[in-house]
Write a protein that holds these residues in place. Structure first.
Motif, short mmCIF file in Angstrom:
data_model
loop_
_atom_site.label_atom_id
_atom_site.label_comp_id
_atom_site.label_asym_id
_atom_site.label_seq_id
_atom_site.Cartn_x
_atom_site.Cartn_y
_atom_site.Cartn_z
N THR A 1 41.47 54.86 -58.70
CA THR A 1 42.30 53.70 -58.41
C THR A 1 43.18 54.01 -57.20
O THR A 1 43.56 55.16 -56.99
N PHE A 2 43.49 53.00 -56.42
CA PHE A 2 44.42 53.16 -55.30
C PHE A 2 45.03 51.82 -54.97
O PHE A 2 44.49 50.76 -55.30
N THR A 3 46.16 51.85 -54.30
CA THR A 3 46.87 50.64 -53.92
C THR A 3 46.40 50.17 -52.55
O THR A 3 46.46 50.92 -51.58
N ALA A 4 45.92 48.94 -52.48
CA ALA A 4 45.43 48.36 -51.24
C ALA A 4 46.59 47.73 -50.46
O ALA A 4 47.69 47.56 -50.98
N GLN A 5 46.30 47.39 -49.22
CA GLN A 5 47.29 46.71 -48.40
C GLN A 5 47.51 45.27 -48.90
O GLN A 5 46.65 44.71 -49.59
N PRO A 6 48.66 44.66 -48.56
CA PRO A 6 48.88 43.27 -48.95
C PRO A 6 47.74 42.37 -48.48
O PRO A 6 47.21 42.53 -47.38
N ASN A 7 47.39 41.42 -49.33
CA ASN A 7 46.24 40.56 -49.05
C ASN A 7 46.35 39.29 -49.88
O ASN A 7 47.01 39.26 -50.91
N GLY B 1 28.81 32.29 -54.30
CA GLY B 1 28.88 30.85 -54.35
C GLY B 1 30.15 30.33 -53.70
O GLY B 1 30.68 30.93 -52.77
N GLU B 2 30.65 29.23 -54.23
CA GLU B 2 31.85 28.62 -53.67
C GLU B 2 33.10 29.46 -53.94
O GLU B 2 33.17 30.20 -54.92
N TYR B 3 34.07 29.28 -53.05
CA TYR B 3 35.42 29.81 -53.27
C TYR B 3 35.99 29.17 -54.53
O TYR B 3 35.77 27.99 -54.81
N GLY B 4 36.73 29.98 -55.30
CA GLY B 4 37.32 29.46 -56.53
C GLY B 4 38.82 29.24 -56.44
O GLY B 4 39.32 28.14 -56.62
N SER B 5 39.57 30.32 -56.14
CA SER B 5 41.02 30.22 -56.06
C SER B 5 41.54 31.44 -55.30
O SER B 5 40.77 32.32 -54.91
N ASN B 6 42.85 31.50 -55.12
CA ASN B 6 43.44 32.65 -54.45
C ASN B 6 44.84 32.93 -55.00
O ASN B 6 45.48 32.04 -55.58
N THR B 7 45.29 34.15 -54.79
CA THR B 7 46.68 34.48 -55.09
C THR B 7 47.55 34.12 -53.89
O THR B 7 47.06 34.00 -52.77
N TRP B 8 48.81 33.94 -54.15
CA TRP B 8 49.79 33.73 -53.09
C TRP B 8 51.13 34.19 -53.62
O TRP B 8 51.39 34.08 -54.80
N ARG B 9 51.90 34.78 -52.87
CA ARG B 9 51.91 35.20 -51.50
C ARG B 9 51.06 36.45 -51.34
O ARG B 9 50.79 37.15 -52.32
N PRO B 10 50.61 36.80 -50.10
CA PRO B 10 49.86 38.04 -49.91
C PRO B 10 50.65 39.25 -50.43
O PRO B 10 51.79 39.49 -50.03
N THR B 11 50.03 39.97 -51.36
CA THR B 11 50.67 41.14 -51.96
C THR B 11 49.64 42.25 -52.13
O THR B 11 48.43 42.01 -52.13
N SER B 12 50.15 43.46 -52.32
CA SER B 12 49.28 44.60 -52.60
C SER B 12 48.69 44.46 -54.00
O SER B 12 49.26 43.79 -54.87
N ALA B 13 47.56 45.11 -54.21
CA ALA B 13 46.94 45.17 -55.53
C ALA B 13 46.41 46.58 -55.74
O ALA B 13 46.06 47.26 -54.78
#
Length: 279
Positions: free
Chosen positions: A170-176, A141-153
């Motif tokens: 589990t693994f650490t992804a690139q900043p996003n 559906g629609e976009y809801g929200s986002n994190t900021w600043r781009p960071t790893s998760a």
């Protein structure tokens, strides 16, 4: 005479082996990536990286990779030559392009979309005005929200699938820049969520706005609609030197590639989309 015969046999064997090697490297499927790369420095950065990384992977894993910024190519005749379509940063906007894409997917074509390709928000420059795509196909559906600043998760595998094969739990992804959505994908029986943000990632984001920092919740990152051969991947937004963007530096502070686990995820996805069956 014997030397000539022996030489001929050696040449025959060498030629035979060369043909076998060539046959073994035959391209197994073709990928076409559509992109716009006109707004948001981070999306442009990702597109440029993708159009370098994917051709390198194509050579290594024996598939063809083409890319185009001409969305008029999103038509039945053009798509007939490709087994996999990628949307690197945006979606088609014209009625005929959308109809051609829907028909392509309903006939068994493969698709992977990245980050902003799923964005749709009413009363914005990119409204949610394609119900089949956002609600039926993606399910989000629609976009809801986002994190900021781009960071790893830290991401957690939530379902076994060919796309998650050989990845750690589990693994650490690139900043996003991580997105949330209006629809709860867990309630959609057609959607299989493959990866989500692990709780150890919280708080996720640095702000400065407090609503850009997530402290809890369930956030799907990679998912699959079981009625189609498709995959959505939320990654695709590099961290940029936004503080100096008007100085024309356009400097990327992170990359979406080069992470062995995230790269493996994307390679698994391409090989599954190009050669596998709907899961």
């Amino acid at each position: 005479m014997k030397k000539v015969l022996l030489l001929s046999m050696v040449m025959f064997v060498s030629l035979f082996n060369a043909n076998v090697a060539l046959a073994s490297q035959k391209k197994e499927f073709k990928v076409i990536a559509f992109y716009t790369a006109k707004s948001d420095l981070a999306h442009i950065s990702f597109v440029h990286e993708a159009n370098i990384w994917f051709p390198e992977m194509a050579k290594k894993y024996h598939f063809d990779y083409d890319s185009t910024s001409n969305w008029e190519n999103l038509n039945e005749k053009f798509l007939a030559s490709y087994q996999v379509v990628l949307f690197l940063d945006t979606r088609p906007e014209k009625k005929g392009q959308r109809e051609a894409f829907q028909k392509y997917m309903e006939k068994g074509g493969g698709w992977m979309g990245f980050h902003f390709a799923a964005f749709g928000l009413n009363n914005s420059a990119v409204p949610q005005n394609w119900d089949w795509y956002h609600n039926t196909f993606l399910g989000s559906g629609e976009y809801g929200s986002n994190t900021w600043r781009p960071t790893s998760a830290i991401l957690r595998i939530t379902s076994k699938h060919p796309v998650t094969k050989s990845l750690p739990q589990t693994f650490t992804a690139q900043p996003n820049e991580w997105y949330s959505w209006k629809n709860d994908l867990r309630k959609n029986p057609d959607i299989e969520i493959l990866l989500s943000i692990d709780s150890t990632s919280f708080p996720l984001g640095t702000g400065p706005k407090q609503n850009e920092i997530w402290h809890s919740g369930f956030y799907p990152v990679v998912w699959h609609n079981k009625k189609f051969k498709m995959l959505y991947v939320n990654m695709g937004h590099n961290d940029m030197d936004y503080e100096h963007q008007y100085d024309n530096t356009n400097k990327a502070l992170s990359s979406s590639f080069g992470n062995p686990y995230q790269d493996k995820l994307l390679i698994n996805a391409l090989l599954w989309l190009g050669k596998g069956k709907k899961h």
